[in-house]
Scaffold this motif. Sequence first.
Motif, PDB file in Angstrom:
ATOM      1  N   GLN A 292       0.822  -1.216   0.000  1.00 45.93           N
ATOM      2  CA  GLN A 292       0.000   0.000   0.000  1.00 45.93           C
ATOM      3  C   GLN A 292       0.854   1.264   0.000  1.00 45.93           C
ATOM      4  N   SER A 293       1.986   1.200  -0.702  1.00 45.58           N
ATOM      5  CA  SER A 293       2.908   2.322  -0.744  1.00 45.58           C
ATOM      6  C   SER A 293       2.782   3.053  -2.079  1.00 45.58           C
ATOM      7  N   ASP A 294       2.223   4.252  -2.062  1.00 43.14           N
ATOM      8  CA  ASP A 294       2.132   5.062  -3.269  1.00 43.14           C
ATOM      9  C   ASP A 294       3.514   5.478  -3.763  1.00 43.14           C
ATOM     10  N   THR A 295       4.425   5.748  -2.818  1.00 42.01           N
ATOM     11  CA  THR A 295       5.771   6.181  -3.201  1.00 42.01           C
ATOM     12  C   THR A 295       6.495   5.090  -3.973  1.00 42.01           C
ATOM     13  N   TYR A 296       6.441   3.870  -3.465  1.00 41.91           N
ATOM     14  CA  TYR A 296       7.060   2.740  -4.166  1.00 41.91           C
ATOM     15  C   TYR A 296       6.439   2.573  -5.547  1.00 41.91           C
ATOM     16  N   TRP A 297       5.141   2.636  -5.613  1.00 46.45           N
ATOM     17  CA  TRP A 297       4.410   2.436  -6.865  1.00 46.45           C
ATOM     18  C   TRP A 297       4.829   3.487  -7.894  1.00 46.45           C
ATOM     19  N   ASN A 298       4.891   4.740  -7.497  1.00 49.23           N
ATOM     20  CA  ASN A 298       5.262   5.803  -8.426  1.00 49.23           C
ATOM     21  C   ASN A 298       6.714   5.679  -8.893  1.00 49.23           C
ATOM     22  N   LEU A 299       7.611   5.316  -7.973  1.00 51.92           N
ATOM     23  CA  LEU A 299       9.013   5.158  -8.354  1.00 51.92           C
ATOM     24  C   LEU A 299       9.239   3.951  -9.258  1.00 51.92           C
ATOM     25  N   SER A 300       8.362   2.962  -9.165  1.00 48.26           N
ATOM     26  CA  SER A 300       8.564   1.724  -9.926  1.00 48.26           C
ATOM     27  C   SER A 300       8.389   1.918 -11.427  1.00 48.26           C
ATOM     28  N   PHE A 301       7.620   2.935 -11.860  1.00 47.42           N
ATOM     29  CA  PHE A 301       7.349   3.096 -13.291  1.00 47.42           C
ATOM     30  C   PHE A 301       8.639   3.251 -14.088  1.00 47.42           C
ATOM     31  N   ARG A 302       9.421   4.268 -13.723  1.00 45.30           N
ATOM     32  CA  ARG A 302      10.665   4.510 -14.469  1.00 45.30           C
ATOM     33  C   ARG A 302      11.756   3.530 -14.070  1.00 45.30           C
ATOM     34  N   ALA A 303      11.696   2.996 -12.844  1.00 45.87           N
ATOM     35  CA  ALA A 303      12.686   1.986 -12.445  1.00 45.87           C
ATOM     36  C   ALA A 303      12.585   0.762 -13.344  1.00 45.87           C
ATOM     37  N   CYS A 304      11.366   0.405 -13.749  1.00 49.49           N
ATOM     38  CA  CYS A 304      11.183  -0.718 -14.672  1.00 49.49           C
ATOM     39  C   CYS A 304      11.779  -0.399 -16.045  1.00 49.49           C
ATOM     40  N   VAL A 305      11.647   0.849 -16.494  1.00 47.53           N
ATOM     41  CA  VAL A 305      12.240   1.251 -17.771  1.00 47.53           C
ATOM     42  C   VAL A 305      13.757   1.140 -17.703  1.00 47.53           C
ATOM     43  N   ILE A 306      14.343   1.614 -16.605  1.00 46.63           N
ATOM     44  CA  ILE A 306      15.795   1.538 -16.429  1.00 46.63           C
ATOM     45  C   ILE A 306      16.262   0.087 -16.457  1.00 46.63           C
ATOM     46  N   ALA A 307      15.569  -0.779 -15.736  1.00 50.14           N
ATOM     47  CA  ALA A 307      15.938  -2.194 -15.701  1.00 50.14           C
ATOM     48  C   ALA A 307      15.828  -2.819 -17.092  1.00 50.14           C
ATOM     49  N   TRP A 308      14.755  -2.493 -17.803  1.00 51.10           N
ATOM     50  CA  TRP A 308      14.557  -3.015 -19.165  1.00 51.10           C
ATOM     51  C   TRP A 308      15.668  -2.540 -20.098  1.00 51.10           C
ATOM     52  N   LEU A 309      16.073  -1.272 -19.986  1.00 53.16           N
ATOM     53  CA  LEU A 309      17.159  -0.768 -20.818  1.00 53.16           C
ATOM     54  C   LEU A 309      18.460  -1.522 -20.553  1.00 53.16           C
ATOM     55  N   LYS A 310      18.699  -1.876 -19.308  1.00 56.42           N
ATOM     56  CA  LYS A 310      19.896  -2.660 -18.989  1.00 56.42           C
ATOM     57  C   LYS A 310      19.840  -4.016 -19.687  1.00 56.42           C
ATOM     58  N   ALA A 311      18.663  -4.635 -19.688  1.00 56.76           N
ATOM     59  CA  ALA A 311      18.515  -5.914 -20.380  1.00 56.76           C
ATOM     60  C   ALA A 311      18.799  -5.757 -21.868  1.00 56.76           C
ATOM     61  N   CYS A 312      18.330  -4.660 -22.462  1.00 54.86           N
ATOM     62  CA  CYS A 312      18.569  -4.408 -23.883  1.00 54.86           C
ATOM     63  C   CYS A 312      20.043  -4.194 -24.168  1.00 54.86           C
ATOM     64  N   VAL A 313      20.734  -3.451 -23.310  1.00 53.74           N
ATOM     65  CA  VAL A 313      22.175  -3.206 -23.487  1.00 53.74           C
ATOM     66  C   VAL A 313      22.943  -4.526 -23.419  1.00 53.74           C
ATOM     67  N   LEU A 314      22.603  -5.368 -22.456  1.00 54.74           N
ATOM     68  CA  LEU A 314      23.265  -6.671 -22.341  1.00 54.74           C
ATOM     69  C   LEU A 314      22.993  -7.535 -23.569  1.00 54.74           C
ATOM     70  N   PHE A 315      21.781  -7.471 -24.075  1.00 49.41           N
ATOM     71  CA  PHE A 315      21.397  -8.238 -25.266  1.00 49.41           C
ATOM     72  C   PHE A 315      22.246  -7.815 -26.464  1.00 49.41           C
ATOM     73  N   VAL A 316      22.389  -6.517 -26.686  1.00 45.79           N
ATOM     74  CA  VAL A 316      23.178  -6.025 -27.812  1.00 45.79           C
ATOM     75  C   VAL A 316      24.661  -6.347 -27.615  1.00 45.79           C
ATOM     76  N   ALA A 317      25.176  -6.119 -26.419  1.00 45.93           N
ATOM     77  CA  ALA A 317      26.594  -6.389 -26.146  1.00 45.93           C
ATOM     78  C   ALA A 317      26.932  -7.857 -26.341  1.00 45.93           C
ATOM     79  N   ASN A 318      25.948  -8.717 -26.134  1.00 47.71           N
ATOM     80  CA  ASN A 318      26.158 -10.161 -26.261  1.00 47.71           C
ATOM     81  C   ASN A 318      25.916 -10.647 -27.689  1.00 47.71           C
ATOM     82  N   GLY A 319      25.993  -9.737 -28.643  1.00 47.15           N
ATOM     83  CA  GLY A 319      25.778 -10.124 -30.031  1.00 47.15           C
ATOM     84  C   GLY A 319      24.325 -10.382 -30.354  1.00 47.15           C
TER      85      GLY A 319
END
Length: 428
Positions: A292-319
């Motif tokens: 029931q944390s609004d603060t966590y919920w609001n911060l999670s939106f862009r945190a998920c984007v950041i995490a996803w971008l890291k996955a994409c960078v690793l994917f490209v770096a790994n050929g």
Amino acid sequence: MCTEPPEMPKKLPKLVELLTSKTPEMYKPAVAHAVFPPLATHLCDVRFTYTDQVEHEATLMNCLMAGTGAGKGCIDEPIRHIMADIKHRDEENERREAEWKKDCQKKGANKDKLLRPEGLIIQIIDPDMTKPALVTRMDEAEGHFVYVKLNELDLFEQLKGQTGKQHFQLMCLAFDTNAEYGQTRIGTQSVTARPMCRFNWNACTTILKGRRFFGRVLTDGPISRINFCTIPKQEIGSQQPIYGKYDIAFDEALKPYIDNLVSARGLIDCPQAYKLAKKLQQECAEFAQLSQSDTYWNLSFRACVIAWLKACVLFVANGQKWEKSIEDFVRWSLNYDLWCKMAFFGEDIERAENGDNARVNKPGPQNLLELLPDNFTLEDANRVRRQQGMDTEKTGNMISTWKKRQYVVQMADGSFQKSDKYKTKKYE
């Protein structure tokens, strides 16, 4: 939320394993986060499509917040080796720029003064940058990212401008899609340009300074756009950490990953990262419902984007090949980032959003259902909310949401029981 950050997975993606291989164990989580802005800086004209169908470039910014003498320099050597190829090219272009400046000085106000050379791509900028210098570097970057590593976060204040907040606006623009950054001046010798804001960076600071630095913009957006990491405090008398040697073999092992990043172009499809982003969004939604944390919920939106971008960078770096270990690593990275944000800024954000009545008795949200017995009543739920500094007006809505998500079932006598579905799933 635990009092310690989540533990890093034992099995790491091959590139992260390499980049942390010379790092003492206590510093590995910090290094594993800090390497992504310099890695992403090698990408040019590379885009990925997020779950909302918006295209993103690898806009990654990292801030390491830890105590005085905690060893924040642990990120220096990995970053230096990642950026070595860019630094080598920058040095040649800096030499060309310096020669042009000398020629200009010789000619003075002569109308035959030489035009500024073309192709002056200089990606690594000085920590004491001014806004005109930064705008010039972005304008001449030809689609590349510019990058800076700041040993002290408050060096950003050189860009704060007359409003005192321009450096925070830069952080927001650097993350946002298709954002421009620049200035318009009348003088013929002044810099007038509005290039795309492609700006990745690393910075370090103490926890106290970091909280003060962001204290004026808690709800304005910079915190949610930055990836945070830390170094846990060590016990008094702990042994000195010993680093491995960053030798030629290390550079040779790193080179294929850098080459893959440099050679990539265009819109890249990574279905595994897309599916992972969907999973992470759902997991954050579940924890937000349970805490029931609004603060966590609001911060999670862009945190998920950041995490996803890291996955994409690793994917490209790994050929452009997926590794199973990427999913566990990226999930950990997301949870670690959110843990840091809640631990460092959660209380302050709640104060800013809700006033002095905000709950400030712990560093982050807790799973409220975990605080209740397997069988509980409405009054039990009210009591737990009061203990967490929450009002009881939303207790009914909370339990209704839990029922819809099949976390609890309502018994004939009006009490509630945790479902088998909930008991078999682990929530951290």
